[in-house]
Design an enzyme around this catalytic site. Structure first.
Site, PDB file in Angstrom:
ATOM      1  N   LYS A 192       0.733  -1.170  -0.075  1.00  0.00           N
ATOM      2  CA  LYS A 192       0.092   0.067   0.047  1.00  0.00           C
ATOM      3  C   LYS A 192       0.507   1.316  -0.077  1.00  0.00           C
ATOM      4  O   LYS A 192       0.620   2.526  -0.479  1.00  0.00           O
ATOM      5  CB  LYS A 192      -0.670  -0.061   1.140  1.00  0.00           C
ATOM      6  CG  LYS A 192      -0.025  -0.047   2.295  1.00  0.00           C
ATOM      7  CD  LYS A 192      -1.500  -0.253   3.884  1.00  0.00           C
ATOM      8  CE  LYS A 192      -0.780   0.098   4.707  1.00  0.00           C
ATOM      9  NZ  LYS A 192      -0.247   1.212   5.321  1.00  0.00           N
ATOM     10  N   ARG A 231      -7.081   3.437  10.651  1.00  0.00           N
ATOM     11  CA  ARG A 231      -7.176   2.143  11.221  1.00  0.00           C
ATOM     12  C   ARG A 231      -8.100   2.290  11.881  1.00  0.00           C
ATOM     13  O   ARG A 231      -7.706   0.250  12.062  1.00  0.00           O
ATOM     14  CB  ARG A 231      -5.446   1.958  11.634  1.00  0.00           C
ATOM     15  CG  ARG A 231      -4.501   0.948  10.072  1.00  0.00           C
ATOM     16  CD  ARG A 231      -3.629   1.453  11.214  1.00  0.00           C
ATOM     17  NE  ARG A 231      -2.460   0.561  10.952  1.00  0.00           N
ATOM     18  CZ  ARG A 231      -1.435   1.212  10.217  1.00  0.00           C
ATOM     19  NH1 ARG A 231      -1.403   2.129   9.851  1.00  0.00           N
ATOM     20  NH2 ARG A 231      -0.276   0.373  10.045  1.00  0.00           N
ATOM     21  N   ARG A 273      10.765  -8.013   2.992  1.00  0.00           N
ATOM     22  CA  ARG A 273      12.022  -5.828   3.591  1.00  0.00           C
ATOM     23  C   ARG A 273      11.985  -5.491   5.018  1.00  0.00           C
ATOM     24  O   ARG A 273      13.367  -5.229   5.142  1.00  0.00           O
ATOM     25  CB  ARG A 273      10.315  -5.740   3.809  1.00  0.00           C
ATOM     26  CG  ARG A 273      10.282  -3.952   3.848  1.00  0.00           C
ATOM     27  CD  ARG A 273       9.186  -3.231   3.924  1.00  0.00           C
ATOM     28  NE  ARG A 273       8.720  -2.837   4.839  1.00  0.00           N
ATOM     29  CZ  ARG A 273       7.350  -2.563   5.130  1.00  0.00           C
ATOM     30  NH1 ARG A 273       6.736  -2.223   4.715  1.00  0.00           N
ATOM     31  NH2 ARG A 273       6.439  -2.973   6.381  1.00  0.00           N
ATOM     32  N   ARG A 299      13.844  -2.767   9.138  1.00  0.00           N
ATOM     33  CA  ARG A 299      12.358  -2.041  10.265  1.00  0.00           C
ATOM     34  C   ARG A 299      12.394  -2.423  10.997  1.00  0.00           C
ATOM     35  O   ARG A 299      12.519  -4.413  11.405  1.00  0.00           O
ATOM     36  CB  ARG A 299      11.127  -1.445   9.010  1.00  0.00           C
ATOM     37  CG  ARG A 299      11.151  -0.190   8.560  1.00  0.00           C
ATOM     38  CD  ARG A 299      10.178  -0.186   7.839  1.00  0.00           C
ATOM     39  NE  ARG A 299       8.707  -0.457   8.983  1.00  0.00           N
ATOM     40  CZ  ARG A 299       7.490   0.139   7.765  1.00  0.00           C
ATOM     41  NH1 ARG A 299       7.038   0.691   6.491  1.00  0.00           N
ATOM     42  NH2 ARG A 299       5.807  -0.371   9.106  1.00  0.00           N
ATOM     43  N   ARG A 316       0.725  -6.642  13.980  1.00  0.00           N
ATOM     44  CA  ARG A 316       0.299  -5.914  12.875  1.00  0.00           C
ATOM     45  C   ARG A 316      -0.823  -6.724  12.301  1.00  0.00           C
ATOM     46  O   ARG A 316      -1.543  -5.992  12.138  1.00  0.00           O
ATOM     47  CB  ARG A 316       1.680  -5.231  12.430  1.00  0.00           C
ATOM     48  CG  ARG A 316       2.286  -4.440  13.221  1.00  0.00           C
ATOM     49  CD  ARG A 316       3.682  -3.852  13.119  1.00  0.00           C
ATOM     50  NE  ARG A 316       3.836  -3.609  11.128  1.00  0.00           N
ATOM     51  CZ  ARG A 316       4.670  -3.943  10.162  1.00  0.00           C
ATOM     52  NH1 ARG A 316       5.590  -4.832  10.634  1.00  0.00           N
ATOM     53  NH2 ARG A 316       4.873  -3.197   9.129  1.00  0.00           N
TER      54      ARG A 316
HETATM   55  P1  AMP Z   1       2.907   1.515   8.075  1.00  0.00           P
HETATM   56  O1  AMP Z   1       3.585   2.063   7.893  1.00  0.00           O
HETATM   57  O2  AMP Z   1       1.055   2.284   7.250  1.00  0.00           O
HETATM   58  O3  AMP Z   1       2.907   0.502   8.743  1.00  0.00           O
HETATM   59  O4  AMP Z   1       2.774   2.611  10.013  1.00  0.00           O
HETATM   60  C1  AMP Z   1       3.854   1.909  10.774  1.00  0.00           C
HETATM   61  C2  AMP Z   1       3.101   2.265  12.091  1.00  0.00           C
HETATM   62  O5  AMP Z   1       2.830   3.341  12.380  1.00  0.00           O
HETATM   63  C3  AMP Z   1       2.125   1.338  13.091  1.00  0.00           C
HETATM   64  O6  AMP Z   1       2.303   0.107  13.633  1.00  0.00           O
HETATM   65  C4  AMP Z   1       1.559   1.786  13.496  1.00  0.00           C
HETATM   66  O7  AMP Z   1       1.935   1.954  15.176  1.00  0.00           O
HETATM   67  C5  AMP Z   1       1.989   3.567  13.419  1.00  0.00           C
HETATM   68  N1  AMP Z   1       0.490   3.821  12.823  1.00  0.00           N
HETATM   69  C6  AMP Z   1       0.663   3.906  12.001  1.00  0.00           C
HETATM   70  N2  AMP Z   1      -1.086   4.700  11.565  1.00  0.00           N
HETATM   71  C7  AMP Z   1      -1.637   4.498  12.449  1.00  0.00           C
HETATM   72  C8  AMP Z   1      -3.032   4.975  12.583  1.00  0.00           C
HETATM   73  N3  AMP Z   1      -3.759   5.601  11.836  1.00  0.00           N
HETATM   74  N4  AMP Z   1      -3.335   5.059  13.959  1.00  0.00           N
HETATM   75  C9  AMP Z   1      -2.578   4.597  14.481  1.00  0.00           C
HETATM   76  N5  AMP Z   1      -1.096   3.682  14.530  1.00  0.00           N
HETATM   77  C10 AMP Z   1      -0.754   4.293  13.538  1.00  0.00           C
END
Ligand code: AMP
Length: 198
Positions: free
Chosen positions: A15, A90, A129, A135, A146
Protein backbone atom coordinates in the site's frame (compact mmCIF):
# COMPACT_ATOMS: atom_id res chain seq x y z
CA UNK A 1 -7.38 16.28 -10.59
CA UNK A 2 -8.99 16.66 -7.21
CA UNK A 3 -9.48 13.38 -5.45
CA UNK A 4 -9.70 12.35 -1.83
CA UNK A 5 -8.58 8.79 -1.52
CA UNK A 6 -7.73 6.20 1.07
CA UNK A 7 -5.59 3.14 0.48
CA UNK A 8 -6.09 0.23 2.86
CA UNK A 9 -4.35 -3.12 3.01
CA UNK A 10 -2.52 -5.40 5.38
CA UNK A 11 1.12 -4.65 6.10
CA UNK A 12 3.13 -6.05 3.23
CA UNK A 13 0.32 -5.48 0.72
CA UNK A 14 2.34 -2.80 -1.06
CA UNK A 15 0.00 0.00 0.00
CA UNK A 16 2.87 2.40 0.70
CA UNK A 17 4.41 1.95 -2.75
CA UNK A 18 1.10 1.96 -4.58
CA UNK A 19 -0.11 4.95 -2.57
CA UNK A 20 2.86 7.05 -3.69
CA UNK A 21 2.43 5.95 -7.32
CA UNK A 22 -1.26 6.86 -7.36
CA UNK A 23 -0.82 10.11 -5.44
CA UNK A 24 2.05 11.27 -7.66
CA UNK A 25 0.18 10.43 -10.86
CA UNK A 26 -2.89 12.37 -9.69
CA UNK A 27 -0.79 15.22 -8.31
CA UNK A 28 -2.26 14.98 -4.82
CA UNK A 29 -0.55 14.94 -1.42
CA UNK A 30 0.26 11.48 -0.08
CA UNK A 31 -0.25 11.34 3.67
CA UNK A 32 1.18 8.24 5.33
CA UNK A 33 0.80 8.25 9.10
CA UNK A 34 3.45 5.51 9.36
CA UNK A 35 5.92 7.72 7.46
CA UNK A 36 5.07 10.72 9.65
CA UNK A 37 5.67 8.71 12.83
CA UNK A 38 8.90 7.19 11.49
CA UNK A 39 10.19 10.68 10.59
CA UNK A 40 9.47 11.88 14.14
CA UNK A 41 11.25 8.85 15.59
CA UNK A 42 14.26 9.49 13.36
CA UNK A 43 14.42 13.18 14.29
CA UNK A 44 13.97 12.37 17.98
CA UNK A 45 11.08 14.83 18.45
CA UNK A 46 8.87 14.66 21.53
CA UNK A 47 6.21 12.82 19.52
CA UNK A 48 8.90 10.50 18.19
CA UNK A 49 10.01 9.60 21.70
CA UNK A 50 6.38 8.99 22.70
CA UNK A 51 5.72 6.55 19.87
CA UNK A 52 9.04 4.68 19.41
CA UNK A 53 8.21 1.68 21.57
CA UNK A 54 4.65 1.52 20.22
CA UNK A 55 5.89 1.35 16.63
CA UNK A 56 8.55 -1.21 17.49
CA UNK A 57 5.95 -3.48 19.10
CA UNK A 58 3.64 -3.12 16.10
CA UNK A 59 0.86 -1.67 18.26
CA UNK A 60 -1.36 1.26 17.34
CA UNK A 61 -0.45 4.77 18.43
CA UNK A 62 -3.34 6.20 20.54
CA UNK A 63 -6.17 7.59 18.42
CA UNK A 64 -5.96 11.14 19.80
CA UNK A 65 -2.28 11.46 18.89
CA UNK A 66 -2.77 9.95 15.46
CA UNK A 67 -5.84 11.98 14.62
CA UNK A 68 -4.08 15.19 15.70
CA UNK A 69 -1.20 14.38 13.34
CA UNK A 70 -3.63 13.80 10.47
CA UNK A 71 -5.63 16.97 11.16
CA UNK A 72 -2.43 18.96 11.16
CA UNK A 73 -1.17 17.36 7.94
CA UNK A 74 -4.47 17.70 6.06
CA UNK A 75 -4.59 21.33 7.12
CA UNK A 76 -1.48 22.09 5.09
CA UNK A 77 -1.87 23.88 1.77
CA UNK A 78 -0.88 20.95 -0.46
CA UNK A 79 -3.75 18.83 0.88
CA UNK A 80 -6.41 21.46 0.15
CA UNK A 81 -7.14 20.13 -3.33
CA UNK A 82 -7.01 16.43 -2.68
CA UNK A 83 -4.98 13.83 -0.88
CA UNK A 84 -4.33 10.14 -0.58
CA UNK A 85 -4.35 8.76 2.94
CA UNK A 86 -2.19 5.70 3.61
CA UNK A 87 -2.58 4.02 6.99
CA UNK A 88 -5.29 6.26 8.43
CA UNK A 89 -8.03 5.59 9.45
CA UNK A 90 -7.10 2.21 10.88
CA UNK A 91 -10.03 1.55 13.22
CA UNK A 92 -13.66 2.59 13.58
CA UNK A 93 -12.93 5.43 16.03
CA UNK A 94 -10.55 6.96 13.49
CA UNK A 95 -13.17 6.60 10.74
CA UNK A 96 -15.58 8.65 12.85
CA UNK A 97 -12.94 11.23 13.55
CA UNK A 98 -12.04 11.58 9.89
CA UNK A 99 -15.73 11.86 8.95
CA UNK A 100 -16.11 14.71 11.40
CA UNK A 101 -12.98 16.47 10.24
CA UNK A 102 -13.79 16.19 6.53
CA UNK A 103 -17.45 17.04 7.15
CA UNK A 104 -16.28 20.28 8.74
CA UNK A 105 -14.54 21.11 5.47
CA UNK A 106 -17.51 20.03 3.37
CA UNK A 107 -15.43 17.18 1.98
CA UNK A 108 -15.66 13.39 1.86
CA UNK A 109 -13.63 10.47 0.59
CA UNK A 110 -14.19 9.73 -3.11
CA UNK A 111 -12.79 6.21 -3.15
CA UNK A 112 -11.21 3.62 -0.89
CA UNK A 113 -8.65 1.34 -2.54
CA UNK A 114 -8.61 -1.97 -0.66
CA UNK A 115 -5.59 -4.08 -1.56
CA UNK A 116 -6.33 -7.76 -1.14
CA UNK A 117 -3.30 -9.90 -0.34
CA UNK A 118 -3.42 -13.32 1.36
CA UNK A 119 -1.83 -13.48 4.80
CA UNK A 120 0.98 -15.87 3.79
CA UNK A 121 1.96 -13.51 0.94
CA UNK A 122 2.01 -10.50 3.33
CA UNK A 123 4.19 -12.36 5.81
CA UNK A 124 6.60 -13.43 3.05
CA UNK A 125 6.91 -9.84 1.75
CA UNK A 126 7.39 -8.38 5.24
CA UNK A 127 10.04 -10.92 6.08
CA UNK A 128 11.89 -10.09 2.85
CA UNK A 129 11.61 -6.35 3.61
CA UNK A 130 13.00 -6.96 7.10
CA UNK A 131 16.10 -8.46 5.54
CA UNK A 132 16.44 -5.60 3.00
CA UNK A 133 15.49 -2.48 4.98
CA UNK A 134 15.90 -3.50 8.60
CA UNK A 135 12.72 -1.74 9.72
CA UNK A 136 12.55 -2.10 13.49
CA UNK A 137 8.89 -3.18 13.35
CA UNK A 138 9.54 -5.97 10.86
CA UNK A 139 10.44 -8.53 13.53
CA UNK A 140 8.46 -11.77 13.49
CA UNK A 141 6.57 -10.81 16.65
CA UNK A 142 5.72 -7.27 15.54
CA UNK A 143 4.61 -8.57 12.13
CA UNK A 144 2.19 -10.98 13.82
CA UNK A 145 0.88 -8.17 16.04
CA UNK A 146 0.36 -5.81 13.09
CA UNK A 147 -1.42 -8.39 10.94
CA UNK A 148 -3.63 -9.35 13.90
CA UNK A 149 -4.58 -5.69 14.45
CA UNK A 150 -5.28 -5.34 10.74
CA UNK A 151 -7.67 -8.27 10.71
CA UNK A 152 -9.43 -7.30 13.96
CA UNK A 153 -9.55 -3.52 13.79
CA UNK A 154 -8.77 -2.30 10.30
CA UNK A 155 -10.59 -4.74 8.02
CA UNK A 156 -13.96 -3.80 9.65
CA UNK A 157 -13.59 -0.17 8.52
CA UNK A 158 -14.09 -1.43 4.97
CA UNK A 159 -17.63 -2.49 5.87
CA UNK A 160 -18.45 1.11 6.77
CA UNK A 161 -17.05 2.41 3.49
CA UNK A 162 -18.76 -0.41 1.55
CA UNK A 163 -22.14 0.84 2.71
CA UNK A 164 -21.18 4.17 1.11
CA UNK A 165 -20.35 2.42 -2.17
CA UNK A 166 -16.83 3.81 -2.36
CA UNK A 167 -14.67 0.67 -1.91
CA UNK A 168 -12.68 -0.75 -4.82
CA UNK A 169 -11.22 -4.15 -4.01
CA UNK A 170 -7.97 -4.62 -5.86
CA UNK A 171 -6.08 -7.89 -6.21
CA UNK A 172 -2.70 -6.99 -4.70
CA UNK A 173 -0.86 -10.04 -5.98
CA UNK A 174 1.21 -9.40 -9.09
CA UNK A 175 3.95 -7.07 -10.26
CA UNK A 176 3.95 -3.47 -9.05
CA UNK A 177 2.87 -2.30 -12.51
CA UNK A 178 0.06 -4.82 -12.74
CA UNK A 179 -1.36 -3.74 -9.39
CA UNK A 180 -1.01 -0.04 -10.26
CA UNK A 181 -2.88 -0.64 -13.54
CA UNK A 182 -5.71 -2.38 -11.65
CA UNK A 183 -6.00 0.56 -9.27
CA UNK A 184 -6.15 3.10 -12.09
CA UNK A 185 -8.76 1.05 -13.93
CA UNK A 186 -10.95 1.13 -10.82
CA UNK A 187 -10.39 4.85 -10.26
CA UNK A 188 -11.12 5.64 -13.91
CA UNK A 189 -14.43 3.82 -13.57
CA UNK A 190 -15.22 6.43 -10.89
CA UNK A 191 -14.15 9.29 -13.15
CA UNK A 192 -10.86 9.80 -11.33
CA UNK A 193 -8.21 10.07 -14.04
CA UNK A 194 -4.53 11.00 -13.90
CA UNK A 195 -3.80 14.20 -15.91
CA UNK A 196 -1.28 12.37 -18.12
CA UNK A 197 -3.92 9.81 -19.05
CA UNK A 198 -6.46 12.44 -20.18
P1 AMP B 1 2.57 1.66 8.57
O1 AMP B 1 3.78 2.22 7.91
O2 AMP B 1 1.28 2.18 7.98
O3 AMP B 1 2.61 0.16 8.64
O4 AMP B 1 2.58 2.19 10.09
C1 AMP B 1 3.65 1.89 10.96
C2 AMP B 1 3.23 2.03 12.39
O5 AMP B 1 2.81 3.38 12.67
C3 AMP B 1 2.04 1.18 12.82
O6 AMP B 1 2.40 -0.16 13.14
C4 AMP B 1 1.54 1.94 14.04
O7 AMP B 1 2.37 1.72 15.16
C5 AMP B 1 1.73 3.39 13.60
N1 AMP B 1 0.54 3.90 12.90
C6 AMP B 1 0.45 4.26 11.59
N2 AMP B 1 -0.78 4.68 11.29
C7 AMP B 1 -1.52 4.58 12.43
C8 AMP B 1 -2.87 4.85 12.76
N3 AMP B 1 -3.75 5.29 11.85
N4 AMP B 1 -3.26 4.64 14.05
C9 AMP B 1 -2.39 4.20 14.98
N5 AMP B 1 -1.12 3.90 14.73
C10 AMP B 1 -0.66 4.09 13.47
Amino acid sequence: MTARLLIVGPQGSGKGTQGVRVGDALGIAVVSTGDVFRAHVKEGTELGLQVTSILDAGDLVPDELTSAVVRDRLGQADAADGFLLDGYPRNLAQVMHLDQFLGGRDEKLDAVIALIVPRNESVARLTARAAEQGRTDDTEEAIATRLGIYERETAPILDVYRTRGIVDEIDGVGTLDEVTARIFAALEARGIVAPSAV
